[in-house]
Design an enzyme around this catalytic site. Structure first.
Site, mmCIF file in Angstrom:
data_model
loop_
_atom_site.group_PDB
_atom_site.id
_atom_site.type_symbol
_atom_site.label_atom_id
_atom_site.label_comp_id
_atom_site.label_asym_id
_atom_site.label_seq_id
_atom_site.Cartn_x
_atom_site.Cartn_y
_atom_site.Cartn_z
ATOM 1 N N LYS A 1 30.908 57.739 20.692
ATOM 2 C CA LYS A 1 30.638 56.846 20.250
ATOM 3 C C LYS A 1 31.245 55.809 18.715
ATOM 4 O O LYS A 1 31.416 56.412 18.243
ATOM 5 C CB LYS A 1 28.575 57.187 20.066
HETATM 6 C C1 LIG Z 1 23.206 54.486 28.205
HETATM 7 C C2 LIG Z 1 23.412 55.591 27.134
HETATM 8 N N1 LIG Z 1 22.507 55.815 27.973
HETATM 9 C C3 LIG Z 1 22.424 57.365 27.070
HETATM 10 C C4 LIG Z 1 22.942 58.501 26.641
HETATM 11 C C5 LIG Z 1 23.518 60.065 26.373
HETATM 12 O O1 LIG Z 1 24.253 59.832 24.901
HETATM 13 P P1 LIG Z 1 24.027 61.319 24.204
HETATM 14 O O2 LIG Z 1 24.906 62.272 24.983
HETATM 15 O O3 LIG Z 1 23.295 61.664 23.199
HETATM 16 O O4 LIG Z 1 22.638 62.406 25.316
HETATM 17 C C6 LIG Z 1 24.051 57.899 26.830
HETATM 18 C C7 LIG Z 1 25.814 58.204 27.006
HETATM 19 O O5 LIG Z 1 27.062 58.245 26.826
HETATM 20 C C8 LIG Z 1 24.726 56.436 27.407
HETATM 21 O O6 LIG Z 1 25.919 55.507 26.989
#
Ligand SMILES: Cc1ncc(COP(=O)(O)O)c(C=O)c1O
Length: 386
Positions: free
Chosen positions: A191
């Site tokens: 990210k």
């Molecule tokens: C659109 C979206 N939502 C949620 C997530 C989940 O993020 P995390 O890995 O921080 O839980 C991601 C992760 O890539 C994502 O791209």
């Protein structure tokens, strides 16, 4: 060097490279010189700074965006018998927390030109059991947040933003967290604001913020730092919580990045325009549009390759040393979700995008030569796979 095979390969254009450097190393080093590695002053400082950066009243940090979405649903008491509307064109984590709280995810289709959840489809999917909407700012282009806020208000629903792609985005003058009830961020490794793993919830209601702080740490009335300051006082367990807190080490890594986000977004914006020109010159490729009134966060640059040629293009680019990714195949077509989702609506746009999508490398460290190489390899891929 032991690196698990993840040292950048010579000559390869990596799909992603982080921009962490000396400032982040120094900040982490400062934490290592203190007593508190876990949640404490660095976390509280980051929460204040990130809230100010976003222009929202409060931020509650957590261990991931997945946890942020999960705790948001728990914070609203959403559970069995409740329905939550979300999009089929997203990462699985936008929907899996709905299963974890025992509620029913209702998938709706997306706008064909952006890939974002279609507000008209959301409104059509509302039933008496609907309690919340999870809206995903896909690729970093914000959803039509004004329309969704209006729909949520008219039907008494919680509006939860999945802003995993969208720290930097703006739409119609609003940033993530300013119209949603909670807005969930990811600090995962790829990210634009990262500490390897981590997340945060922007929240406007102080009572909900209080509840989220309990839910992220076992429902305990005091955390380790609170217990350390002053004379000992017993803590209590006042809710059934989870273990989803961020550490001082992670928060220290995040803080120096806030001031660099906009400059890096502009660099990714420039690279995106270079790709736009290349895509137009190559012909035969579509790409998502950025609607009027949107400042895109530019987390991902995605092209849509029609005629069933996507996988062949992926293979060609990989063989030529250009890193790519698929964000995403429509989630209802993945095995577990196919078996457990009860689909109510056709999802043709999400399925079309899921079959055509390829993400190109997009990060501020890309060199001019690498950008040219990505464009050249994409052009050749299109010719070779005709
Ligand atoms: C659109 C979206 N939502 C949620 C997530 C989940 O993020 P995390 O890995 O921080 O839980 C991601 C992760 O890539 C994502 O791209």
């Amino acid at each position: 060097m032991i690196d698990g095979g993840i040292t950048p390969q010579a000559g390869k254009v990596e799909f992603y490279r982080h921009s962490l450097g000396e400032a982040e190393k120094a900040a982490m080093g400062r934490v290592l010189d203190t007593l508190f590695l876990t949640t404490g002053d660095e976390v509280y400082a980051f929460e204040r700074e990130f809230a100010e950066h976003l222009g929202v009243p409060d931020v509650v940090t957590v261990s991931s965006c997945t946890a942020a979405l999960h705790l948001s649903l728990l914070g609203y008491g959403i559970g069995p018998g409740d329905e939550v509307i979300t999009t089929a064109m997203t990462f699985i984590a936008s929907a899996t927390p709905v299963f974890h709280v025992g509620a029913t995810p209702v998938l709706v289709d997306v706008e064909p030109n952006t890939g974002n959840i279609d507000p008209a489809a959301v409104e059509a999917a509302i039933t008496p059991a609907t309690k919340a909407i999870i809206a995903v700012h896909l690729y970093g282009t914000m959803v039509d947040i004004v329309s969704l806020r209006d729909i949520a208000d008219r039907h008494g629903l919680a509006l939860i933003e999945d802003a995993a792609h969208c720290v930097e985005g703006v739409r119609d003058g609003y940033r993530p967290g300013q119209l949603g009830d909670t807005s969930c961020f990811s600090f995962y490794a790829t990210k634009t604001l990262t500490c390897g793993e981590g997340g945060a919830i922007a929240v406007r209601d102080p009572e909900l913020a209080e509840r989220l702080r309990l839910l992220r740490l076992h429902g305990m009335s005091k955390n380790a730092a609170d217990r350390y300051h002053g004379k000992y006082e017993h803590w209590d367990m006042v809710a059934l919580g989870w273990k989803a807190n961020l550490t001082n080490i992670q928060a220290a890594m995040l803080r120096p990045q806030l001031g660099k986000l906009e400059g890096r977004r502009q660099r990714r914006d420039d690279i995106s325009h270079r790709y736009d020109d290349a895509v137009a010159a190559i012909g035969g490729i579509e790409r998502p549009t950025v609607p009027d009134g949107v400042v895109p966060a530019r987390h991902l640059y995605t092209v849509w390759i029609p005629d069933g040629r996507r996988d062949a293009v992926l293979r060609f680019m990989g063989a030529e040393g250009v890193g790519t990714a698929v964000n995403y195949r429509a989630i209802h077509q993945l095995t577990w979700l196919r078996e457990h989702l009860d689909l109510r609506f056709p999802l043709p746009h999400a399925e079309r995008i899921g079959a055509e999508t390829i993400s190109l490398p997009l990060y501020d460290k890309l060199t001019e030569a690498e950008i040219d190489r990505v464009c050249d390899v994409l052009a050749r891929a299109i010719v070779e796979t005709r």
